[in-house]
Design a protein around this motif. Sequence first.
Motif, PDB file in Angstrom:
ATOM      1  N   UNK A  82       0.821  -1.075   0.080  1.00 47.02           N
ATOM      2  CA  UNK A  82       0.203  -0.093  -0.170  1.00 47.02           C
ATOM      3  C   UNK A  82       0.988   1.377  -0.042  1.00 47.02           C
ATOM      4  N   UNK A  83       1.995   0.881   0.608  1.00 43.32           N
ATOM      5  CA  UNK A  83       2.811   2.308   0.762  1.00 43.32           C
ATOM      6  C   UNK A  83       4.281   1.803   0.457  1.00 43.32           C
ATOM      7  N   UNK A  84       5.123   2.602  -0.361  1.00 43.62           N
ATOM      8  CA  UNK A  84       6.463   2.135  -0.692  1.00 43.62           C
ATOM      9  C   UNK A  84       7.374   3.488  -0.037  1.00 43.62           C
ATOM     10  N   UNK A  85       8.528   3.050   0.930  1.00 45.60           N
ATOM     11  CA  UNK A  85       9.412   4.150   1.472  1.00 45.60           C
ATOM     12  C   UNK A  85      10.697   3.871   0.804  1.00 45.60           C
ATOM     13  N   UNK A 160       6.614  10.285   6.724  1.00 42.72           N
ATOM     14  CA  UNK A 160       5.916   9.026   6.741  1.00 42.72           C
ATOM     15  C   UNK A 160       4.529   9.149   7.498  1.00 42.72           C
ATOM     16  N   UNK A 161       4.153  10.093   8.492  1.00 42.17           N
ATOM     17  CA  UNK A 161       3.031  10.153   9.104  1.00 42.17           C
ATOM     18  C   UNK A 161       2.153  10.858   8.029  1.00 42.17           C
ATOM     19  N   UNK A 162       2.623  11.902   7.339  1.00 42.07           N
ATOM     20  CA  UNK A 162       1.724  12.593   6.583  1.00 42.07           C
ATOM     21  C   UNK A 162       1.122  11.493   5.710  1.00 42.07           C
ATOM     22  N   UNK A 163       2.083  10.708   4.748  1.00 36.93           N
ATOM     23  CA  UNK A 163       1.472   9.898   3.654  1.00 36.93           C
ATOM     24  C   UNK A 163       0.681   8.725   4.226  1.00 36.93           C
ATOM     25  N   UNK A 164       1.076   8.235   5.695  1.00 37.01           N
ATOM     26  CA  UNK A 164       0.082   7.236   6.014  1.00 37.01           C
ATOM     27  C   UNK A 164      -1.360   7.662   6.319  1.00 37.01           C
ATOM     28  N   UNK A 165      -1.496   9.072   6.712  1.00 36.57           N
ATOM     29  CA  UNK A 165      -2.379   9.512   7.010  1.00 36.57           C
ATOM     30  C   UNK A 165      -3.376   9.817   5.692  1.00 36.57           C
ATOM     31  N   UNK A 167      -3.087   7.910   3.006  1.00 41.87           N
ATOM     32  CA  UNK A 167      -3.447   6.681   2.509  1.00 41.87           C
ATOM     33  C   UNK A 167      -4.661   5.947   3.326  1.00 41.87           C
ATOM     34  N   UNK A 168      -4.288   6.354   4.530  1.00 39.88           N
ATOM     35  CA  UNK A 168      -5.424   5.646   5.438  1.00 39.88           C
ATOM     36  C   UNK A 168      -5.986   6.820   6.718  1.00 39.88           C
ATOM     37  N   UNK A 170      -8.469   7.245   8.220  1.00 38.83           N
ATOM     38  CA  UNK A 170      -8.959   6.612   9.571  1.00 38.83           C
ATOM     39  C   UNK A 170      -8.095   6.509  10.635  1.00 38.83           C
ATOM     40  N   UNK A 171      -6.801   6.350  10.158  1.00 44.18           N
ATOM     41  CA  UNK A 171      -5.646   6.268  11.193  1.00 44.18           C
ATOM     42  C   UNK A 171      -4.981   7.342  11.566  1.00 44.18           C
ATOM     43  N   UNK A 172      -5.191   8.353  10.911  1.00 46.45           N
ATOM     44  CA  UNK A 172      -4.362   9.614  10.985  1.00 46.45           C
ATOM     45  C   UNK A 172      -4.072  10.112  12.364  1.00 46.45           C
ATOM     46  N   UNK A 173      -4.844  10.100  13.325  1.00 44.03           N
ATOM     47  CA  UNK A 173      -4.886  10.554  14.701  1.00 44.03           C
ATOM     48  C   UNK A 173      -3.774   9.655  15.238  1.00 44.03           C
ATOM     49  N   UNK A 174      -3.859   8.312  15.091  1.00 42.12           N
ATOM     50  CA  UNK A 174      -2.957   7.466  15.372  1.00 42.12           C
ATOM     51  C   UNK A 174      -1.528   7.671  14.960  1.00 42.12           C
ATOM     52  N   UNK A 175      -1.467   8.036  13.660  1.00 42.59           N
ATOM     53  CA  UNK A 175      -0.071   8.228  13.121  1.00 42.59           C
ATOM     54  C   UNK A 175       0.602   9.445  13.811  1.00 42.59           C
ATOM     55  N   UNK A 176      -0.211  10.725  13.679  1.00 44.10           N
ATOM     56  CA  UNK A 176       0.139  11.784  14.340  1.00 44.10           C
ATOM     57  C   UNK A 176       0.570  11.847  15.942  1.00 44.10           C
ATOM     58  N   UNK A 177      -0.109  10.853  16.582  1.00 42.19           N
ATOM     59  CA  UNK A 177       0.410  10.612  17.956  1.00 42.19           C
ATOM     60  C   UNK A 177       1.438  10.029  18.194  1.00 42.19           C
ATOM     61  N   UNK A 178       1.783   8.814  17.334  1.00 42.73           N
ATOM     62  CA  UNK A 178       2.813   8.317  17.246  1.00 42.73           C
ATOM     63  C   UNK A 178       4.161   9.177  16.794  1.00 42.73           C
TER      64      UNK A 178
END
Length: 312
Positions: A82-85, A160-165, A167-168, A170-178
């Motif tokens: 889903x994501x490539x870094x 990474x947090x921006x891109x994951x947010x 792509x997903x 619904x998980x944005x809050x979690x990624x930003x908290x992490x």
Amino acid sequence: MITYLKSMGFFGLVAAAFVGGSGNGAPAPKKLNVVATTPDLAALAQEIGGDAIVVTALAKPTEDPHFVDAKPSHLVTLNKADVLIEGGAELELGWLPPLLDNARNDKIAAGAPGRIVASQGIRMLEVPATFDRSKGDVHSLGNPHFLLDPKNAEIIAADIADHLSKVDPAGAATYQANLKKFDATTEQKLVEWQAKLAPYKGAKVVTYHKDFVYLAARFNLEIVETLEPKPGIAPSPAHLAQVVTAMQGAKAKIILVQPYQNRKTAETVARQTGAMVLDAPQQPGAIPGIATYFEMMDHLVQVIADALEKTK
Ligand SMILES: [Zn+2]
């Protein structure tokens, strides 16, 4: 390797590899499938994605990130991503483009939210005045080994947090908290690491490849020579003779090496200069029990500080 990729044999393997892959009607995976080219980038992704993602690194921790052995299994991994870094700045130039050409995955196409190029947010060091790949220099866009500066790790983690947010969502809050947690730990650790290396400010070291430049800049060490005459070019006797002279002049007593570099060459130079060869792996997973970015940096800082103390 590219010839190998283009051979019919390879495509045969590719076809075989895709048989039994995610076919029509397969249930969508709940966790994001994140693929990183190297274990250090994978480790950062894990910090930000936490339980919401599954991370795979293409390169082994003991493999040279410039020269990874491209395998059909890598194509399957990239096809399902889903994501490539990627590190970018041509770090993976020799092996990633042909894999991507064959992976058939629009989610990780250049410019897609699922494609992260780590180098894009980084202030690159050693950017050459003129672009020249002709002599085999693998750093023709600047030095791509920027993760050893924790400040760069923070920049990439945010990317990474921006891109994951995206792509997903619904998980944005979690990624930003992490991300916040990651930044807080990094800042706290950075103080610790700087304190550990502060007594050796200006210490002179030699490296095999130009892969400690960002660490040296952040922690005030001086790299006086590299065993490779140019990044990616094997050491020649003439160049090594120059290195020996430079090391004697500078009184450099440590040669830093990676698991995939020629330790014998480093040992020969060490014998001629009274220096020590120091294994200082930059990838999490290269040493058992060292899995995270912080564990890797902890270990690296510790072994370098110990070696500088011993050779003071
Ligand atoms: Zn390099």
